[in-house]
Motif scaffolding. Structure first.
Motif, PDB file in Angstrom:
ATOM      1  N   LEU A 111       0.848  -1.243   0.044  1.00 25.09           N
ATOM      2  CA  LEU A 111      -0.004   0.074  -0.059  1.00 25.09           C
ATOM      3  C   LEU A 111       0.983   1.267  -0.032  1.00 25.09           C
ATOM      4  CD1 LEU A 111      -2.567  -1.133   2.418  1.00 25.09           C
ATOM      5  CD2 LEU A 111      -3.287  -0.693   0.294  1.00 25.09           C
ATOM      6  N   VAL A 112       0.449   2.181  -0.740  1.00 26.19           N
ATOM      7  CA  VAL A 112       1.412   3.238  -1.099  1.00 26.19           C
ATOM      8  C   VAL A 112       0.815   4.472  -1.143  1.00 26.19           C
ATOM      9  CG1 VAL A 112       3.253   4.057  -2.712  1.00 26.19           C
ATOM     10  CG2 VAL A 112       2.959   1.734  -2.493  1.00 26.19           C
ATOM     11  N   VAL A 113       1.380   5.732  -0.364  1.00 19.70           N
ATOM     12  CA  VAL A 113       0.524   6.783  -0.340  1.00 19.70           C
ATOM     13  C   VAL A 113       1.132   8.139  -1.030  1.00 19.70           C
ATOM     14  CG1 VAL A 113      -0.075   8.691   1.315  1.00 19.70           C
ATOM     15  CG2 VAL A 113      -0.380   6.386   1.812  1.00 19.70           C
ATOM     16  N   TRP A 114       0.567   8.738  -1.837  1.00 21.69           N
ATOM     17  CA  TRP A 114       1.073  10.019  -2.592  1.00 21.69           C
ATOM     18  C   TRP A 114       0.175  11.097  -2.215  1.00 21.69           C
ATOM     19  CZ3 TRP A 114      -0.265  11.756  -7.857  1.00 21.69           C
ATOM     20  CH2 TRP A 114       0.341  12.923  -8.039  1.00 21.69           C
ATOM     21  N   GLY A 115       1.030  12.248  -1.588  1.00 22.23           N
ATOM     22  CA  GLY A 115       0.167  13.549  -1.455  1.00 22.23           C
ATOM     23  C   GLY A 115       0.232  13.691   0.142  1.00 22.23           C
ATOM     24  N   THR A 116       0.450  14.821   0.576  1.00 25.80           N
ATOM     25  CA  THR A 116       0.532  15.155   2.000  1.00 25.80           C
ATOM     26  C   THR A 116      -0.820  14.831   2.674  1.00 25.80           C
ATOM     27  OG1 THR A 116       2.054  16.907   1.181  1.00 25.80           O
ATOM     28  CG2 THR A 116       1.360  16.903   3.745  1.00 25.80           C
ATOM     29  N   SER A 117      -0.749  14.062   3.920  1.00 25.09           N
ATOM     30  CA  SER A 117      -1.895  13.638   4.454  1.00 25.09           C
ATOM     31  C   SER A 117      -1.513  13.867   5.896  1.00 25.09           C
ATOM     32  CB  SER A 117      -2.379  12.308   4.279  1.00 25.09           C
ATOM     33  OG  SER A 117      -3.174  11.844   5.422  1.00 25.09           O
ATOM     34  N   ASP A 118      -2.410  14.399   7.150  1.00 21.36           N
ATOM     35  CA  ASP A 118      -1.879  14.515   8.469  1.00 21.36           C
ATOM     36  C   ASP A 118      -1.755  13.054   8.894  1.00 21.36           C
ATOM     37  OD1 ASP A 118      -1.941  17.080   8.253  1.00 21.36           O
ATOM     38  OD2 ASP A 118      -3.926  17.728   8.954  1.00 21.36           O
ATOM     39  N   GLU A 119      -2.736  12.358   8.231  1.00 22.86           N
ATOM     40  CA  GLU A 119      -2.741  10.802   8.636  1.00 22.86           C
ATOM     41  C   GLU A 119      -1.630   9.927   8.386  1.00 22.86           C
ATOM     42  OE1 GLU A 119      -5.373  10.242  10.661  1.00 22.86           O
ATOM     43  OE2 GLU A 119      -5.799  12.576  10.266  1.00 22.86           O
ATOM     44  N   VAL A 120      -0.705  10.275   7.550  1.00 20.87           N
ATOM     45  CA  VAL A 120       0.451   9.395   7.245  1.00 20.87           C
ATOM     46  C   VAL A 120       1.802  10.164   7.312  1.00 20.87           C
ATOM     47  CG1 VAL A 120       1.187   7.974   5.302  1.00 20.87           C
ATOM     48  CG2 VAL A 120      -1.117   8.373   5.554  1.00 20.87           C
ATOM     49  N   GLU A 121       2.546   9.572   8.242  1.00 20.80           N
ATOM     50  CA  GLU A 121       3.836  10.288   8.573  1.00 20.80           C
ATOM     51  C   GLU A 121       4.718  10.312   7.440  1.00 20.80           C
ATOM     52  OE1 GLU A 121       5.460   8.884  12.495  1.00 20.80           O
ATOM     53  OE2 GLU A 121       7.036   9.986  11.723  1.00 20.80           O
ATOM     54  N   GLY A 122       5.413  11.333   7.214  1.00 24.94           N
ATOM     55  CA  GLY A 122       6.335  11.247   5.956  1.00 24.94           C
ATOM     56  C   GLY A 122       5.638  11.726   4.645  1.00 24.94           C
ATOM     57  N   SER A 123       4.457  11.525   4.642  1.00 28.01           N
ATOM     58  CA  SER A 123       3.712  11.646   3.249  1.00 28.01           C
ATOM     59  C   SER A 123       4.171  13.145   2.618  1.00 28.01           C
ATOM     60  CB  SER A 123       2.336  11.418   3.299  1.00 28.01           C
ATOM     61  OG  SER A 123       1.783  12.520   4.214  1.00 28.01           O
ATOM     62  N   SER A 124       4.208  13.010   1.178  1.00 24.00           N
ATOM     63  CA  SER A 124       4.773  14.273   0.485  1.00 24.00           C
ATOM     64  C   SER A 124       3.757  14.469  -0.960  1.00 24.00           C
ATOM     65  CB  SER A 124       6.148  14.120   0.327  1.00 24.00           C
ATOM     66  OG  SER A 124       6.524  15.173  -0.487  1.00 24.00           O
ATOM     67  N   ASP A 125       3.738  15.682  -1.254  1.00 20.79           N
ATOM     68  CA  ASP A 125       3.232  15.834  -2.419  1.00 20.79           C
ATOM     69  C   ASP A 125       4.255  15.528  -3.599  1.00 20.79           C
ATOM     70  OD1 ASP A 125       0.812  16.611  -1.543  1.00 20.79           O
ATOM     71  OD2 ASP A 125       1.341  18.939  -1.502  1.00 20.79           O
ATOM     72  N   LEU A 126       5.443  15.509  -3.273  1.00 20.15           N
ATOM     73  CA  LEU A 126       6.693  15.372  -4.168  1.00 20.15           C
ATOM     74  C   LEU A 126       6.818  13.888  -4.697  1.00 20.15           C
ATOM     75  CD1 LEU A 126       9.043  18.096  -2.720  1.00 20.15           C
ATOM     76  CD2 LEU A 126       7.475  18.397  -4.456  1.00 20.15           C
ATOM     77  N   PHE A 127       6.598  12.910  -3.878  1.00 19.14           N
ATOM     78  CA  PHE A 127       7.038  11.629  -4.142  1.00 19.14           C
ATOM     79  C   PHE A 127       5.955  10.663  -3.021  1.00 19.14           C
ATOM     80  CE2 PHE A 127       9.783  13.434  -0.973  1.00 19.14           C
ATOM     81  CZ  PHE A 127       9.665  12.696   0.226  1.00 19.14           C
ATOM     82  N   ALA A 128       6.023   9.351  -3.393  1.00 21.20           N
ATOM     83  CA  ALA A 128       5.091   8.582  -2.727  1.00 21.20           C
ATOM     84  C   ALA A 128       5.960   7.828  -1.487  1.00 21.20           C
ATOM     85  CB  ALA A 128       4.690   7.493  -3.514  1.00 21.20           C
ATOM     86  N   VAL A 129       5.252   7.405  -0.758  1.00 19.33           N
ATOM     87  CA  VAL A 129       5.879   6.644   0.491  1.00 19.33           C
ATOM     88  C   VAL A 129       4.914   5.327   0.768  1.00 19.33           C
ATOM     89  CG1 VAL A 129       6.722   8.400   1.773  1.00 19.33           C
ATOM     90  CG2 VAL A 129       4.548   7.877   2.192  1.00 19.33           C
ATOM     91  N   GLN A 130       5.901   4.128   1.157  1.00 19.11           N
ATOM     92  CA  GLN A 130       5.233   3.185   1.583  1.00 19.11           C
ATOM     93  C   GLN A 130       4.484   3.239   2.733  1.00 19.11           C
ATOM     94  OE1 GLN A 130       8.181  -0.058   2.044  1.00 19.11           O
ATOM     95  NE2 GLN A 130       6.582  -1.421   0.634  1.00 19.11           N
ATOM     96  N   TYR A 131       3.013   2.747   2.836  1.00 18.27           N
ATOM     97  CA  TYR A 131       2.104   2.827   4.115  1.00 18.27           C
ATOM     98  C   TYR A 131       2.744   1.890   5.107  1.00 18.27           C
ATOM     99  CZ  TYR A 131      -2.110   3.396   6.805  1.00 18.27           C
ATOM    100  OH  TYR A 131      -2.712   3.785   7.961  1.00 18.27           O
ATOM    101  N   PRO A 132       3.017   2.299   6.216  1.00 16.44           N
ATOM    102  CA  PRO A 132       3.813   1.490   7.209  1.00 16.44           C
ATOM    103  C   PRO A 132       2.981  -0.052   7.493  1.00 16.44           C
ATOM    104  CG  PRO A 132       2.641   3.386   8.306  1.00 16.44           C
ATOM    105  CD  PRO A 132       2.494   3.395   6.818  1.00 16.44           C
ATOM    106  N   ASP A 133       3.869  -0.948   7.405  1.00 15.38           N
ATOM    107  CA  ASP A 133       3.510  -2.438   7.316  1.00 15.38           C
ATOM    108  C   ASP A 133       2.709  -2.732   8.820  1.00 15.38           C
ATOM    109  OD1 ASP A 133       3.513  -4.762   5.690  1.00 15.38           O
ATOM    110  OD2 ASP A 133       4.486  -5.551   7.784  1.00 15.38           O
ATOM    111  N   ALA A 134       3.261  -2.025   9.715  1.00 13.91           N
ATOM    112  CA  ALA A 134       2.674  -2.595  11.086  1.00 13.91           C
ATOM    113  C   ALA A 134       1.354  -1.732  11.096  1.00 13.91           C
ATOM    114  CB  ALA A 134       3.783  -1.753  12.123  1.00 13.91           C
ATOM    115  N   GLU A 135       0.937  -1.010  10.577  1.00 15.51           N
ATOM    116  CA  GLU A 135      -0.303  -0.310  10.613  1.00 15.51           C
ATOM    117  C   GLU A 135      -1.427  -1.136   9.640  1.00 15.51           C
ATOM    118  OE1 GLU A 135      -1.230   2.262  12.571  1.00 15.51           O
ATOM    119  OE2 GLU A 135       0.731   1.582  13.420  1.00 15.51           O
TER     120      GLU A 135
END
Ligand code: PMV
Length: 352
Positions: free
Chosen positions: A171-195
């Motif tokens: 699961l991968v997030v792109w775009g700044t969200s208060d709910e996802v630490e480290g999320s950014s409008d500039l690149f994607a981040v992996q949604y934390p596995d432990a969650e």
């Protein structure tokens, strides 16, 4: 990391080189539809990266030849695609200062049918960005593996927004969200596995090919239509807010709420297109028949089969591997395949 940190170094040594890489496609659960200048998304999105639907790309770089790009898709020369890539490379020169200093021969092939409506721009730009970062690693940079992947996601975004999510698995997030630490409008981040509850780590995505033609609206035009859509701001806000329940659902494994949220997102994307000026109806009769049958099946069998849609008529059928999958697969084969154009279905999974 800010845009500043992706700027290329001026000291590099180029030479003729061939690199290759592959990248999967992805399917969004909370959708990105609407953007600002420089490929900044109007709202955050989250997607599943597919396991099998991939683009394999080889990139030959001929140093010191005048800049040009030649592309081949499944062995056939594609001039239009080459023009697009040339423009893209010029656009990202500030982040890879060596990029215009040679000729490129790019050979690319998809492991899924071209006309399937599966996002080949996501896997395609993902694979190109990975190849570029391989060249960059050889010519100039000293980035760590993690930084290099992040920069590949940053570069892929500038080719096709949703492509930036394809660089990561799961699961991968792109775009700044208060709910996802480290999320950014500039690149994607992996949604934390432990969650993520285990139920979401072994899922099927069967894509029913309802209509295998050109899409009636390109994503460039589609995003653009959000600029004048009177419901756009409300939609962007809703997508941002949807991250709150999505986070809870992913943690506690609430399949019923997951289904409701994912289907709502898909239908909202299509509703936005219907409310645009000009309006577009991207579903076909087969799309509607399948959706209604899925809803009936869920009511009657009580099994977790549901759908999402891209900006087209094909239906992504989602269902977990939790013991009920055989019954669901039989239902799809006997009841839903008849609504495709030529019994067309692409069977993929998301396991991580
Ligand atoms: O990446 P683009 O510009 O092709 O936009 C893709 C948008 C959707 O696929 C419809 C939604 C998404 O988030 O992937």
């Amino acid at each position: 990391m800010t845009t500043q940190e992706f700027l290329g170094k001026q000291n590099f040594t180029i030479h003729t080189q061939i690199v290759s890489d592959s990248c999967p496609s992805n399917i969004a659960l909370i959708k990105y539809w609407g953007k600002y200048e420089n490929q900044i998304p109007a709202n955050p999105s989250i997607s599943y990266t597919l396991n099998h639907c991939k683009t394999n790309t080889s990139m030959e770089f001929l140093a010191d030849e005048p800049f040009s790009v030649q592309t081949f898709l499944a062995g056939n020369e594609e001039v239009k695609f080459a023009e697009k890539i040339e423009k893209y490379f010029k656009n990202i020169e500030e982040y890879l200062p060596w990029i215009l200093k040679g000729k490129y021969i790019i050979r690319t092939e998809n492991t899924f049918p071209h006309s399937s409506g599966i996002a080949s721009s996501a896997s395609g730009f993902g694979a190109i960005a990975k190849c570029l970062m391989k060249l960059d690693g050889i010519f100039s940079n000293e980035l760590s593996e993690e930084e290099s992947l992040r920069k590949a996601s940053f570069l892929a975004r500038l080719g096709s927004g949703s492509a930036c999510r394809s660089l990561y698995n799961g699961l991968v997030v792109w775009g700044t969200s208060d709910e996802v630490e480290g999320s950014s409008d500039l690149f994607a981040v992996q949604y934390p596995d432990a969650e993520i509850h285990d139920i979401f780590k072994n899922f099927n995505d069967w894509v029913l090919l309802i209509h295998e033609g050109q899409k009636s609206v390109s994503s460039t035009v589609g995003h653009g239509l959000m600029n004048t859509n009177p419901y756009a701001e409300r939609r962007f806000q809703e997508a941002r807010e949807n991250f709150v329940p999505m986070k809870e659902i992913l943690k506690n494994g609430d399949m019923e709420r997951f289904i409701k949220l994912v289907e709502h997102e898909a239908l909202t994307l299509h509703a936005m297109m219907m409310m645009s000026d000009p309006a577009f109806i991207l579903m076909k009769t087969g799309t509607m028949e399948v959706i209604n049958k899925v809803w009936d099946f869920r009511r009657e069998a009580g099994l977790p089969l549901f759908f999402t849609l891209d900006a087209g008529a094909n239906v992504h059928l989602l269902f977990p591997n939790n013991g009920s999958e055989d019954q669901i697969k039989t239902f799809i084969e006997t009841e839903l395949l008849q609504h495709t154009q030529k019994n067309g279905v692409v069977k993929d999974v998301m396991t991580f």
